[in-house]
Write a protein that holds these residues in place. Sequence first.
Motif, PDB file in Angstrom:
ATOM      1  N   PRO A 104       0.792  -1.240   0.000  1.00 39.81           N
ATOM      2  CA  PRO A 104       0.000   0.000   0.000  1.00 39.81           C
ATOM      3  C   PRO A 104       0.819   1.281   0.000  1.00 39.81           C
ATOM      4  CG  PRO A 104      -0.090  -1.076   2.145  1.00 39.81           C
ATOM      5  CD  PRO A 104       0.565  -2.038   1.219  1.00 39.81           C
ATOM      6  N   GLY A 105       2.058   1.224   0.556  1.00 37.50           N
ATOM      7  CA  GLY A 105       2.849   2.454   0.640  1.00 37.50           C
ATOM      8  C   GLY A 105       3.970   2.545  -0.358  1.00 37.50           C
ATOM      9  N   VAL A 106       3.939   1.675  -1.365  1.00 36.03           N
ATOM     10  CA  VAL A 106       5.083   1.588  -2.275  1.00 36.03           C
ATOM     11  C   VAL A 106       5.225   2.827  -3.169  1.00 36.03           C
ATOM     12  CG1 VAL A 106       3.973   0.377  -4.228  1.00 36.03           C
ATOM     13  CG2 VAL A 106       6.355  -0.134  -3.654  1.00 36.03           C
ATOM     14  N   ASN A 107       4.121   3.536  -3.395  1.00 38.81           N
ATOM     15  CA  ASN A 107       4.161   4.689  -4.316  1.00 38.81           C
ATOM     16  C   ASN A 107       4.015   6.041  -3.616  1.00 38.81           C
ATOM     17  OD1 ASN A 107       4.462   3.335  -6.866  1.00 38.81           O
ATOM     18  ND2 ASN A 107       2.400   2.545  -6.554  1.00 38.81           N
ATOM     19  N   ARG A 108       4.271   6.077  -2.302  1.00 39.52           N
ATOM     20  CA  ARG A 108       4.145   7.360  -1.607  1.00 39.52           C
ATOM     21  C   ARG A 108       5.414   7.646  -0.797  1.00 39.52           C
ATOM     22  NH1 ARG A 108       0.915   7.613   3.908  1.00 39.52           N
ATOM     23  NH2 ARG A 108       2.827   8.747   4.382  1.00 39.52           N
ATOM     24  N   ASN A 109       5.489   8.844  -0.266  1.00 37.24           N
ATOM     25  CA  ASN A 109       6.667   9.241   0.516  1.00 37.24           C
ATOM     26  C   ASN A 109       6.341   9.278   2.005  1.00 37.24           C
ATOM     27  OD1 ASN A 109       8.378   9.653  -1.753  1.00 37.24           O
ATOM     28  ND2 ASN A 109       7.273  11.551  -2.169  1.00 37.24           N
ATOM     29  N   PHE A 110       7.391   9.207   2.825  1.00 39.85           N
ATOM     30  CA  PHE A 110       7.246   9.183   4.279  1.00 39.85           C
ATOM     31  C   PHE A 110       8.203  10.191   4.910  1.00 39.85           C
ATOM     32  CE2 PHE A 110       6.311   5.023   2.514  1.00 39.85           C
ATOM     33  CZ  PHE A 110       5.046   4.775   3.031  1.00 39.85           C
ATOM     34  N   ALA A 111       7.836  10.701   6.087  1.00 40.34           N
ATOM     35  CA  ALA A 111       8.666  11.699   6.778  1.00 40.34           C
ATOM     36  C   ALA A 111      10.085  11.183   7.005  1.00 40.34           C
ATOM     37  CB  ALA A 111       8.027  12.064   8.120  1.00 40.34           C
ATOM     38  N   ALA A 112      10.203   9.899   7.391  1.00 38.82           N
ATOM     39  CA  ALA A 112      11.515   9.352   7.753  1.00 38.82           C
ATOM     40  C   ALA A 112      12.451   9.163   6.563  1.00 38.82           C
ATOM     41  CB  ALA A 112      11.335   8.023   8.499  1.00 38.82           C
ATOM     42  N   GLU A 113      11.943   9.346   5.334  1.00 37.24           N
ATOM     43  CA  GLU A 113      12.826   9.262   4.158  1.00 37.24           C
ATOM     44  C   GLU A 113      13.860  10.388   4.158  1.00 37.24           C
ATOM     45  OE1 GLU A 113      11.375   8.032   0.164  1.00 37.24           O
ATOM     46  OE2 GLU A 113       9.420   8.035   1.139  1.00 37.24           O
ATOM     47  N   PHE A 129       7.996  -4.230  -5.128  1.00 35.16           N
ATOM     48  CA  PHE A 129       7.585  -4.315  -6.537  1.00 35.16           C
ATOM     49  C   PHE A 129       7.770  -5.737  -7.073  1.00 35.16           C
ATOM     50  CE2 PHE A 129       8.463   0.444  -6.860  1.00 35.16           C
ATOM     51  CZ  PHE A 129       7.126   0.784  -7.039  1.00 35.16           C
ATOM     52  N   SER A 130       8.868  -6.374  -6.671  1.00 36.30           N
ATOM     53  CA  SER A 130       9.155  -7.730  -7.179  1.00 36.30           C
ATOM     54  C   SER A 130       8.186  -8.770  -6.627  1.00 36.30           C
ATOM     55  CB  SER A 130      10.596  -8.125  -6.835  1.00 36.30           C
ATOM     56  OG  SER A 130      10.712  -8.408  -5.454  1.00 36.30           O
ATOM     57  N   GLN A 131       7.524  -8.448  -5.506  1.00 33.65           N
ATOM     58  CA  GLN A 131       6.599  -9.399  -4.884  1.00 33.65           C
ATOM     59  C   GLN A 131       5.161  -9.262  -5.412  1.00 33.65           C
ATOM     60  OE1 GLN A 131       7.249  -8.407  -0.776  1.00 33.65           O
ATOM     61  NE2 GLN A 131       9.014  -9.766  -0.567  1.00 33.65           N
ATOM     62  N   GLU A 132       4.922  -8.285  -6.273  1.00 37.94           N
ATOM     63  CA  GLU A 132       3.569  -8.131  -6.829  1.00 37.94           C
ATOM     64  C   GLU A 132       3.229  -9.354  -7.677  1.00 37.94           C
ATOM     65  OE1 GLU A 132       3.375  -4.293  -8.735  1.00 37.94           O
ATOM     66  OE2 GLU A 132       3.715  -3.232  -6.841  1.00 37.94           O
ATOM     67  N   ASP A 133       1.987  -9.797  -7.582  1.00 38.86           N
ATOM     68  CA  ASP A 133       1.577 -11.066  -8.192  1.00 38.86           C
ATOM     69  C   ASP A 133       0.612 -10.818  -9.352  1.00 38.86           C
ATOM     70  OD1 ASP A 133       0.720 -13.585  -8.847  1.00 38.86           O
ATOM     71  OD2 ASP A 133       0.031 -14.133  -6.839  1.00 38.86           O
ATOM     72  N   TYR A 134       1.113 -10.989 -10.577  1.00 34.98           N
ATOM     73  CA  TYR A 134       0.246 -10.782 -11.746  1.00 34.98           C
ATOM     74  C   TYR A 134      -0.193 -12.104 -12.366  1.00 34.98           C
ATOM     75  CZ  TYR A 134       1.041  -5.922 -10.986  1.00 34.98           C
ATOM     76  OH  TYR A 134       1.057  -4.683 -10.397  1.00 34.98           O
ATOM     77  N   GLU A 135       0.072 -13.202 -11.641  1.00 33.69           N
ATOM     78  CA  GLU A 135      -0.408 -14.521 -12.069  1.00 33.69           C
ATOM     79  C   GLU A 135      -1.742 -14.850 -11.406  1.00 33.69           C
ATOM     80  OE1 GLU A 135       1.298 -16.319 -14.398  1.00 33.69           O
ATOM     81  OE2 GLU A 135       2.614 -14.554 -14.434  1.00 33.69           O
ATOM     82  N   ASN A 136      -1.951 -14.325 -10.218  1.00 34.64           N
ATOM     83  CA  ASN A 136      -3.179 -14.611  -9.463  1.00 34.64           C
ATOM     84  C   ASN A 136      -4.414 -14.112 -10.228  1.00 34.64           C
ATOM     85  OD1 ASN A 136      -4.772 -15.455  -7.276  1.00 34.64           O
ATOM     86  ND2 ASN A 136      -4.555 -13.513  -6.192  1.00 34.64           N
ATOM     87  N   LYS A 137      -5.491 -14.884 -10.144  1.00 35.50           N
ATOM     88  CA  LYS A 137      -6.755 -14.480 -10.783  1.00 35.50           C
ATOM     89  C   LYS A 137      -7.454 -13.473  -9.863  1.00 35.50           C
ATOM     90  CE  LYS A 137     -10.620 -16.900 -13.007  1.00 35.50           C
ATOM     91  NZ  LYS A 137     -11.240 -18.234 -13.118  1.00 35.50           N
ATOM     92  N   VAL A 138      -7.721 -12.293 -10.377  1.00 32.89           N
ATOM     93  CA  VAL A 138      -8.374 -11.248  -9.574  1.00 32.89           C
ATOM     94  C   VAL A 138      -9.603 -10.755 -10.335  1.00 32.89           C
ATOM     95  CG1 VAL A 138      -8.114  -8.940  -8.577  1.00 32.89           C
ATOM     96  CG2 VAL A 138      -6.217 -10.562  -8.439  1.00 32.89           C
ATOM     97  N   MET A 139     -10.780 -11.067  -9.779  1.00 30.59           N
ATOM     98  CA  MET A 139     -12.043 -10.638 -10.409  1.00 30.59           C
ATOM     99  C   MET A 139     -12.812  -9.774  -9.409  1.00 30.59           C
ATOM    100  SD  MET A 139     -13.329 -14.224 -12.137  1.00 30.59           S
ATOM    101  CE  MET A 139     -13.197 -15.133 -10.597  1.00 30.59           C
ATOM    102  N   VAL A 140     -12.759  -8.468  -9.615  1.00 39.34           N
ATOM    103  CA  VAL A 140     -13.439  -7.540  -8.713  1.00 39.34           C
ATOM    104  C   VAL A 140     -14.499  -6.780  -9.504  1.00 39.34           C
ATOM    105  CG1 VAL A 140     -13.160  -5.574  -7.151  1.00 39.34           C
ATOM    106  CG2 VAL A 140     -11.355  -7.306  -7.287  1.00 39.34           C
ATOM    107  N   TYR A 141     -15.719  -6.789  -8.979  1.00 41.36           N
ATOM    108  CA  TYR A 141     -16.847  -6.096  -9.616  1.00 41.36           C
ATOM    109  C   TYR A 141     -17.357  -5.035  -8.644  1.00 41.36           C
ATOM    110  CZ  TYR A 141     -16.642 -10.249 -12.564  1.00 41.36           C
ATOM    111  OH  TYR A 141     -16.206 -11.251 -13.393  1.00 41.36           O
TER     112      TYR A 141
END
Length: 377
Positions: free
Chosen positions: A219-228, A246-258
């Motif tokens: 959830p926080g991979v694309n934002r900045n933090f004070a401690a940076e 980023f390397s742990q993101e799973d694009y093989e899993n089936k994701v069906m969201v409506y």
Amino acid sequence: MKDFTIIASSTMGLESIVRDECVELGFKDVHAFNGKVEFKGNFKDVVKANIHLRCADRIFIKMGEFKALTFEELFQNVKKIKWSEIIEKNGEFPISWVSSVKSKLFSKSDIQKIAKKAIVENMKEIYDIEKFPENGALFRIKIQGNKDIFTIMIDTSGDALHKRGYRNLINEAPLKETMAAALVKLSRWKGGDRPFVDPMCGTGTIAIEAAMIGRNIAPGVNRNFAAEEWKVIPKDYWIDLRDEAFSQEDYENKVMVYASDIDAETIKIAEENAERAGVEEDILFECKNFLDLEPTAEKGCLVTNPPYGERLLNDEKVERLYRLLGDVCKTRFPKWSYYIITSYPEFEKYFDKKSTKNRKLYNGGIECHYYQYYGER
């Protein structure tokens, strides 16, 4: 620095979920308390917690904890803390939050002034200067007093963790991203063959958090933090742990969201939010009434935050809505699991089915219950 205590603050009711997340991330000596989870760790764990925790509010470093019955005791105990191990010479160190409950020291402004003076006196001795410019990185300090025990901590997050960065426009009664993620985690949905449905999706927060969970997007991979901006934490930690996420993101899993909502403008905003979150291809957004809902599979998971309380004003409308929602769930989704959050005390009566279990949560300070109906496994 050796290992220290890290605090993940939490909305009341979500502590056990945050605790489980901390255990899953491999943190050591994890314990849940009211409104927070504590664990042992180092600066790398501070970075990891900020990037990965979905349901926590903020990440703090615990600087000290002590009993104080007088302002002199408060001063001496705060002065004893090794502030220079974290705060650099030109760091900005405001005391941003003070709370004191059932304590002899109750004046927040006095606690703030005395603690600030104690920190300055401590750092004068270490840095051998009289005045601090406070024009560098930000180290916001929080002081929490409860029954004369004072906990002193530094905020590492900056903006609260629910600010993922994908939601620029919100509806009238937004559900925080951290709460939405908790609702999904409590449903145990992780993608696969079971579809996920939110029939009253508003600006799409629950659906987006579900898709992020299904894809294992931190959830926080694309934002900045004070401690940076802190010199004490190597820049490489942030780079390496983001790369790992980023390397742990799973694009093989089936994701069906409506996700659907009756308001066309709201759906447009939801689509924009999903695009910013990088999950637009995993969610089918539609403008439609929940009464037109049809299942896309025999078994699945329905999670929703229907309008309630001040969002509708009229009890009669609320009761009719819940009655119709109950009819749709029971007749069209008999084998599904469904999960509904509401502050309306008589929800089960109008939904016309007792929940398998319910959980008390606080959404924006409003006491709610999360009604959980387990379908066929």
